[in-house]
Design a protein around this motif. Structure first.
Motif, PDB file in Angstrom:
ATOM      1  N   SER A 180       0.799  -1.261  -0.014  1.00 33.32           N
ATOM      2  CA  SER A 180      -0.038  -0.145  -0.092  1.00 33.32           C
ATOM      3  C   SER A 180       0.793   1.206   0.028  1.00 33.32           C
ATOM      4  N   LYS A 181       1.988   1.191   0.619  1.00 37.19           N
ATOM      5  CA  LYS A 181       2.930   2.294   0.694  1.00 37.19           C
ATOM      6  C   LYS A 181       3.653   2.618  -0.683  1.00 37.19           C
ATOM      7  N   GLU A 182       3.827   1.596  -1.344  1.00 33.58           N
ATOM      8  CA  GLU A 182       4.675   1.399  -2.503  1.00 33.58           C
ATOM      9  C   GLU A 182       3.910   1.804  -3.795  1.00 33.58           C
ATOM     10  N   ILE A 183       2.752   1.500  -3.922  1.00 36.21           N
ATOM     11  CA  ILE A 183       1.972   1.762  -5.253  1.00 36.21           C
ATOM     12  C   ILE A 183       0.906   2.949  -4.803  1.00 36.21           C
ATOM     13  N   LYS A 184       0.475   3.591  -6.040  1.00 34.36           N
ATOM     14  CA  LYS A 184      -0.061   4.879  -5.824  1.00 34.36           C
ATOM     15  C   LYS A 184      -1.633   4.553  -5.780  1.00 34.36           C
ATOM     16  N   ILE A 185      -1.941   3.512  -6.510  1.00 34.41           N
ATOM     17  CA  ILE A 185      -3.529   3.090  -6.562  1.00 34.41           C
ATOM     18  C   ILE A 185      -3.949   2.466  -5.286  1.00 34.41           C
ATOM     19  N   PRO A 186      -5.279   2.644  -4.976  1.00 34.93           N
ATOM     20  CA  PRO A 186      -5.808   2.004  -3.774  1.00 34.93           C
ATOM     21  C   PRO A 186      -5.668   0.537  -3.623  1.00 34.93           C
TER      22      PRO A 186
END
Ligand code: KIV
Length: 271
Positions: A200-206
């Motif tokens: 969740s921290k690494e990617i920008k999509i929910p």
């Protein structure tokens, strides 16, 4: 003023904004008009017409038997009920794996015949070509990593996935691949909470978790499980908000008694 003019519809853009603002996303499954209407009125953000319909609606042991036609029936009923939530429909087993043209054809049927807003598929790198092809037709795609129930016969068990380093590393890579391919969100099922946090921290999509801990961007549960309609399924991640099985059974038992004792219908309940 019509309802759709006063209710702000949830879109993939709204979900992206929610992640940016740190607002948690609430998602539930629904498979029929009546339930979808209630949960939409309650303010749910995303309704997933999940292939878990195969289990909870049709009584199958796995999600594999449900067909595209059956998913389309469920999704069309849900769409007729909903004013606000984003509606995502699962692509069922055998309608996309290994064939991106078929994946696109299945997705187009879902969009045309149901009015859903997006489709969901299980897998990472293996579905990359399909994600890109579906998106080229303007259809939003949600990914699904971790425990992917359509692969249950490969896993052999429903235990927590990606505890082991190699599988965890692959899951993070797959999440990046899905994001880079254009998915608007990813369901993370039954993985360690620490891994849910990393992704969740690494990617920008929910990221939407089911048994993926508290650090994901939203949560999803199967409606019939959280309402306590199903009884036999009790994983650690499941919080039951009601015992509808007992309530419905009690109401039906009372009705049967009332019919048999001639208590129903009474004077006011007749013409
Ligand atoms: O089909 C389904 O209900 C799902 C959820 C478990 C995320 O895919």
């Amino acid at each position: 003023m019509a309802l759709h003019e006063i209710v702000r519809r949830v879109t993939t853009h709204v979900l992206h904004e929610m992640k940016l603002k740190g607002e948690k996303i609430a998602m539930l499954t629904a498979y029929d008009y009546s339930m979808a209407r209630i949960i939409d009125e309650a303010g749910i953000d995303i309704i997933l017409v999940g292939d878990s319909a195969s289990n909870v609606m049709a009584g199958h042991e796995t999600t594999l038997p449900i067909t595209l036609d059956q998913m389309i029936n469920h999704a069309a009923a849900v769409v007729r009920a909903v004013n606000r939530a984003l509606i995502v429909c699962d692509l069922p087993f055998g309608t996309y794996q290994g064939n991106s043209r078929e994946a696109l054809a299945s997705s187009i049927r879902i969009m045309k015949e149901t009015g859903s807003h997006a489709v969901k598929m299980e897998g990472g790198r293996e579905i990359q070509e399909s994600v890109v092809r579906i998106l080229s037709a303007g259809i939003p795609v949600m990914g699904h990593l971790g425990l992917t129930p359509q692969s249950i016969h490969k896993f052999g068990t429903y235990v927590v996935r990606a505890r082991e380093e190699g599988e965890a590393k692959k899951l993070v890579e797959d999440a990046h691949i899905l994001e880079d391919s254009g998915c608007f969100g990813i369901v993370l099922e039954k993985i360690p909470a620490s891994l849910g946090k990393t992704v969740s921290k690494e990617i920008k999509i929910p990221t939407i978790g089911i048994g993926a801990g508290p650090h994901v961007d939203g949560q999803v549960l199967v409606l019939h499980d959280m309402l306590g309609i199903t009884q036999e399924f009790s994983p650690r991640f499941l919080r039951r908000y009601h015992n509808l099985h007992a309530e419905i059974k009690g109401a039906v038992e009372t009705y049967i008694e009332d019919v048999r004792s001639l208590d129903f219908p009474n004077e006011k309940e007749q013409y």
